[in-house]
Design an enzyme around this catalytic site. Structure first.
Site, short mmCIF file in Angstrom:
data_model
loop_
_atom_site.label_atom_id
_atom_site.label_comp_id
_atom_site.label_asym_id
_atom_site.label_seq_id
_atom_site.Cartn_x
_atom_site.Cartn_y
_atom_site.Cartn_z
N ALA A 165 -7.32 -2.28 8.10
CA ALA A 165 -8.42 -3.19 7.77
C ALA A 165 -8.21 -3.89 6.43
O ALA A 165 -8.84 -4.90 6.15
CB ALA A 165 -9.74 -2.42 7.76
N ASN A 166 -7.31 -3.33 5.62
CA ASN A 166 -7.14 -3.82 4.25
C ASN A 166 -5.81 -4.52 4.00
O ASN A 166 -5.36 -4.60 2.85
CB ASN A 166 -7.26 -2.65 3.26
CG ASN A 166 -8.69 -2.17 3.10
OD1 ASN A 166 -9.63 -2.93 3.28
ND2 ASN A 166 -8.85 -0.90 2.77
N THR A 198 -6.21 1.48 6.32
CA THR A 198 -5.04 0.70 5.88
C THR A 198 -4.97 -0.61 6.64
O THR A 198 -4.75 -1.68 6.05
CB THR A 198 -3.75 1.51 6.10
OG1 THR A 198 -3.82 2.73 5.35
CG2 THR A 198 -2.52 0.72 5.66
N CYS A 240 -0.64 1.81 -2.04
CA CYS A 240 0.54 2.68 -1.96
C CYS A 240 1.78 1.92 -2.43
O CYS A 240 2.61 2.44 -3.18
CB CYS A 240 0.73 3.20 -0.54
SG CYS A 240 0.95 1.92 0.73
N SER A 259 -13.09 10.69 5.21
CA SER A 259 -12.52 11.92 5.77
C SER A 259 -11.32 11.64 6.66
O SER A 259 -10.97 12.44 7.52
CB SER A 259 -13.59 12.68 6.57
OG SER A 259 -14.07 11.87 7.64
N GLY A 260 -10.66 10.50 6.42
CA GLY A 260 -9.46 10.15 7.19
C GLY A 260 -8.21 10.78 6.59
O GLY A 260 -8.27 11.80 5.90
N ASN A 269 3.78 6.89 1.89
CA ASN A 269 2.85 5.87 1.41
C ASN A 269 1.47 6.45 1.12
O ASN A 269 0.81 6.07 0.15
CB ASN A 269 2.74 4.73 2.42
CG ASN A 269 2.44 5.21 3.83
OD1 ASN A 269 3.18 6.04 4.37
ND2 ASN A 269 1.38 4.72 4.43
N PRO A 278 -6.95 3.35 10.35
CA PRO A 278 -7.84 2.18 10.43
C PRO A 278 -8.16 1.57 9.07
O PRO A 278 -8.30 0.35 8.95
CB PRO A 278 -9.10 2.72 11.13
CG PRO A 278 -9.00 4.20 11.06
CD PRO A 278 -7.55 4.53 10.99
#
Length: 311
Positions: A169-170, A167, A131, A11-12, A289, A165
């Site tokens: 974290a990855n 994006t 992206c 839900s971000g 993005n 968060p």
């Protein structure tokens, strides 16, 4: 017209933008649920106001919703680590579910709509790369259909404020997944991806640079192929554009480039400069993005749904 129901997990920024797109523009799809883990998230509050079923208990909560049995598609906009768990959990309950993975997990095949969507219409799980991949792989593929691509390197520069968060974290998975997809879909023998989080204020829109080293080729044909591909991407991402003319450099045999892992190579170097402006459905226009990810995922699911409804 019959529509297929979708659930969005996450839900971000991305999940909420995707929900708004489906509510406003869904042709063969309609919202079934928005799933999160933070009961105070803006996305869940917005979904509730719009009459969409919600749960803050993750995929376990989704499985307990009364409408879970009617869901045909699940978009996963969480993180790579979460998707690796979400896919088997959901598939164990509903084997026929279609999962559209917006994380870099890459459980299923990579999908970039303008390049290989038709080949993946029946896949139970497709991965939307990243992206940067959605923006740049079409350009690598456009060169690939004219000449053999030895090496492709992409640099994606995004506004720091647009990186939530998930994006952040990855980042490592971003570079790895994008590099692999440049090779697998773009057609490059070797691919490399770099991401830059630009802290500038006010935030700048997404910018991408694509460097391709290919066998010698007719520059006019390469430029025409790139322009045609850019127009195809604009079909679902209107804010996608070539920022300036394509630049070419001929690399002679006498002065080859040294590419790690490939050795010394000559040929044609093609430099492509892109910018991606978002549609500002939920996110600001500078967050191209995120917009290109949600737009590509929606285009993929819409085409799959059309195929399923016409079967």
């Amino acid at each position: 017209m019959k529509k297929l129901k979708v659930a969005i997990v996450g839900s971000g920024n991305i999940g909420t933008d995707l929900m708004i797109k489906i509510l406003r523009h869904g042709q063969h799809l309609e919202m079934g649920a928005l799933v999160g883990i933070d009961p105070d998230s803006d996305g869940l509050a917005r979904a509730a106001r719009l009459g969409v079923a919600t749960t803050a208990e993750g995929v376990e909560g989704l499985a307990r919703l009364p409408g879970f049995g009617e869901i045909d598609f699940v978009f996963d906009a969480t993180s790579a680590a979460a998707h690796v768990k979400n896919d088997p959990f959901l598939r164990g309950l509903r084997p026929g579910l279609r999962l559209i993975d917006l994380t870099p997990a890459a459980v299923g095949p990579y999908c970039v709509p303008v390049v290989n969507l038709e080949q993946n219409l029946r896949e139970p799980n497709v991965n939307m790369v990243t992206c940067g991949g959605q923006a740049t792989i079409p350009m690598v593929a456009a060169v690939s259909r004219v000449a053999r691509v030895h090496y492709a390197e992409i640099v994606a520069s995004i506004a720091s404020r647009s990186a939530g968060p998930g994006t952040r974290a990855n980042i490592d998975e971003f570079t790895e997944t994008t590099s692999k997809a440049i090779e697998a879909i773009g057609g490059a023998r070797k691919g490399k991806a770099i991401i830059v989080l630009n802290p500038a204020e006010p935030p700048l829109i997404m910018r991408d640079t694509v460097y391709v080293l290919s066998a010698p080729a007719d520059q006019a044909r390469v430029e025409a192929s790139l322009a045609e591909m850019a127009q195809a991407v604009q079909g679902y991402v209107p804010g996608y554009r070539l920022k300036q003319r394509v630049q070419f450099d001929e690399i002679p045999d006498a002065a080859p480039l040294n590419i790690p892992g490939l050795g010394r190579l000559s040929g044609l170097k093609t430099s492509v400069f892109l910018e991606v402006e978002g549609a500002a459905h939920y996110l600001p226009a500078y967050a191209g993005n995120l917009d290109i990810m949600t737009s590509a995922a929606l285009a993929t699911a819409e085409r799959m749904a059309q195929s399923m409804l016409n079967a």
